[in-house]
Design a protein around this motif. Sequence first.
Motif, PDB file in Angstrom:
ATOM      1  N   GLN A 172       0.834  -1.189   0.000  1.00 19.55           N
ATOM      2  CA  GLN A 172       0.000   0.000   0.000  1.00 19.55           C
ATOM      3  C   GLN A 172       0.875   1.247   0.000  1.00 19.55           C
ATOM      4  O   GLN A 172       1.969   1.254   0.558  1.00 19.55           O
ATOM      5  CB  GLN A 172      -0.915   0.018   1.230  1.00 19.55           C
ATOM      6  N   LEU A 173       0.356   2.317  -0.611  1.00 19.32           N
ATOM      7  CA  LEU A 173       1.103   3.570  -0.726  1.00 19.32           C
ATOM      8  C   LEU A 173       2.481   3.321  -1.336  1.00 19.32           C
ATOM      9  O   LEU A 173       3.476   3.923  -0.946  1.00 19.32           O
ATOM     10  CB  LEU A 173       1.205   4.257   0.643  1.00 19.32           C
ATOM     11  N   ARG A 174       2.498   2.388  -2.286  1.00 18.40           N
ATOM     12  CA  ARG A 174       3.694   2.046  -3.057  1.00 18.40           C
ATOM     13  C   ARG A 174       3.259   1.841  -4.505  1.00 18.40           C
ATOM     14  O   ARG A 174       2.140   1.400  -4.767  1.00 18.40           O
ATOM     15  CB  ARG A 174       4.337   0.756  -2.541  1.00 18.40           C
ATOM     16  N   ALA A 175       4.144   2.141  -5.427  1.00 19.73           N
ATOM     17  CA  ALA A 175       3.805   1.931  -6.835  1.00 19.73           C
ATOM     18  C   ALA A 175       5.065   1.982  -7.680  1.00 19.73           C
ATOM     19  O   ALA A 175       6.094   2.544  -7.272  1.00 19.73           O
ATOM     20  CB  ALA A 175       2.814   2.993  -7.315  1.00 19.73           C
ATOM     21  N   LYS A 176       4.959   1.356  -8.849  1.00 15.49           N
ATOM     22  CA  LYS A 176       5.966   1.508  -9.886  1.00 15.49           C
ATOM     23  C   LYS A 176       5.269   2.048 -11.126  1.00 15.49           C
ATOM     24  O   LYS A 176       4.137   1.648 -11.439  1.00 15.49           O
ATOM     25  CB  LYS A 176       6.613   0.166 -10.223  1.00 15.49           C
ATOM     26  N   LEU A 177       5.942   2.953 -11.833  1.00 16.82           N
ATOM     27  CA  LEU A 177       5.400   3.436 -13.098  1.00 16.82           C
ATOM     28  C   LEU A 177       6.554   3.792 -14.019  1.00 16.82           C
ATOM     29  O   LEU A 177       7.687   3.988 -13.558  1.00 16.82           O
ATOM     30  CB  LEU A 177       4.455   4.618 -12.900  1.00 16.82           C
ATOM     31  N   ARG A 178       6.274   3.873 -15.313  1.00 14.19           N
ATOM     32  CA  ARG A 178       7.303   4.150 -16.302  1.00 14.19           C
ATOM     33  C   ARG A 178       7.016   5.458 -17.037  1.00 14.19           C
ATOM     34  O   ARG A 178       5.858   5.834 -17.247  1.00 14.19           O
ATOM     35  CB  ARG A 178       7.409   3.003 -17.306  1.00 14.19           C
ATOM     36  N   THR A 179       8.091   6.123 -17.416  1.00  7.88           N
ATOM     37  CA  THR A 179       7.954   7.372 -18.156  1.00  7.88           C
ATOM     38  C   THR A 179       7.448   7.093 -19.568  1.00  7.88           C
ATOM     39  O   THR A 179       7.624   6.009 -20.125  1.00  7.88           O
ATOM     40  CB  THR A 179       9.297   8.101 -18.246  1.00  7.88           C
ATOM     41  N   ASP A 180       6.819   8.110 -20.166  1.00  7.07           N
ATOM     42  CA  ASP A 180       6.307   7.979 -21.531  1.00  7.07           C
ATOM     43  C   ASP A 180       7.427   8.225 -22.545  1.00  7.07           C
ATOM     44  O   ASP A 180       8.603   8.328 -22.182  1.00  7.07           O
ATOM     45  CB  ASP A 180       5.114   8.907 -21.756  1.00  7.07           C
ATOM     46  N   SER A 181       7.075   8.327 -23.814  1.00 14.65           N
ATOM     47  CA  SER A 181       8.068   8.473 -24.877  1.00 14.65           C
ATOM     48  C   SER A 181       8.860   9.773 -24.778  1.00 14.65           C
ATOM     49  O   SER A 181       9.930   9.906 -25.377  1.00 14.65           O
ATOM     50  CB  SER A 181       7.389   8.388 -26.244  1.00 14.65           C
ATOM     51  N   SER A 182       8.336  10.730 -24.018  1.00 14.22           N
ATOM     52  CA  SER A 182       9.039  12.013 -23.822  1.00 14.22           C
ATOM     53  C   SER A 182       9.757  12.069 -22.477  1.00 14.22           C
ATOM     54  O   SER A 182      10.221  13.141 -22.065  1.00 14.22           O
ATOM     55  CB  SER A 182       8.042  13.173 -23.920  1.00 14.22           C
TER      56      SER A 182
END
Length: 307
Positions: A172-182
């Motif tokens: 909880q209150l944790r996440a992974k995400l990736r940047t877009d093409s820019s």
Amino acid sequence: MEERVKSDLETKLTDAVIARLSADADPRFRRVMQSLIRHVHDFVREVELTEDEWFEAIRFLTATGQKCDDKRQEFILLSDVLGVSMLVDAINHRSADGSTETTVLGPFFVHGAPEIENGGDMAAGWKGEPTYVSGRVLSTSGRPLAGALLDLWQSNSEGSYDVQLADAGGRQLRAKLRTDSSGRFHFRTILPTSYPVPTDGPVGLVLDRMGRHPMRPAHLHFMVSAPGYETVVTHLFVKGDPYLDSDVVFGVKESLIVDFKRNQSESEARKLGLKAPFHSASYDFVLRLVAGVKQAGAHSAADTAGS
């Protein structure tokens, strides 16, 4: 009072212990152990450690180990509050190339955070002031890094991490995400708050004996990585927090203090999927190349990761 005469053992024991190190030992291990033995022996001689104090130190270290489990790392906390973690960080991340400054990992990082879409909510269902964070991940030359990975974690509005809560129900209150093409990222969360480090263990007793408070200023944790680049472990601190100048773990750096601006516009909040009033912050993370990696090749790898 009769002055005690130092024995030969007091003056010669250090060299005798070091002499027992095998000449075939790993060179780095040998160097570290030689220095450790000399410094520990010098410390004992300097303060003339009593037997009672020595036994108390053994009890303290034993209790510190016993406080550790898969959710609590009391030795990291001890290292943090003594400034050792930040000293190791400073030695290992000397930088004059414009890359983002690092700070302590802290004792609450957990592997396996859920991956969310760019723009997702890492604090869904948690009470707190709605917050929108955005920015870019760049190289030191200013090129955007597509597909860079951001690993995020923070405490709740009362200052507790999920691993400290019996009913958190997983990551909880944790996440992974990736940047877009820019190379851009954005996500929703709740405004971080200042909180005390755990004081119910041996480290808390040490802080109390030293007359120190246990507070950390409000912050978000980030671990930012991209193929071919050095991973950055850092925080974003909330500008104006009362503990910025006295962080219990000495982790604050001026470049990491960010203005989480308060906004009362209902229309702007709706555009971001939030309710007013809300806070917003923006920050660009800058990664340096791993030594020996060519610039073009590193960007190609980053672009591939985001495809």
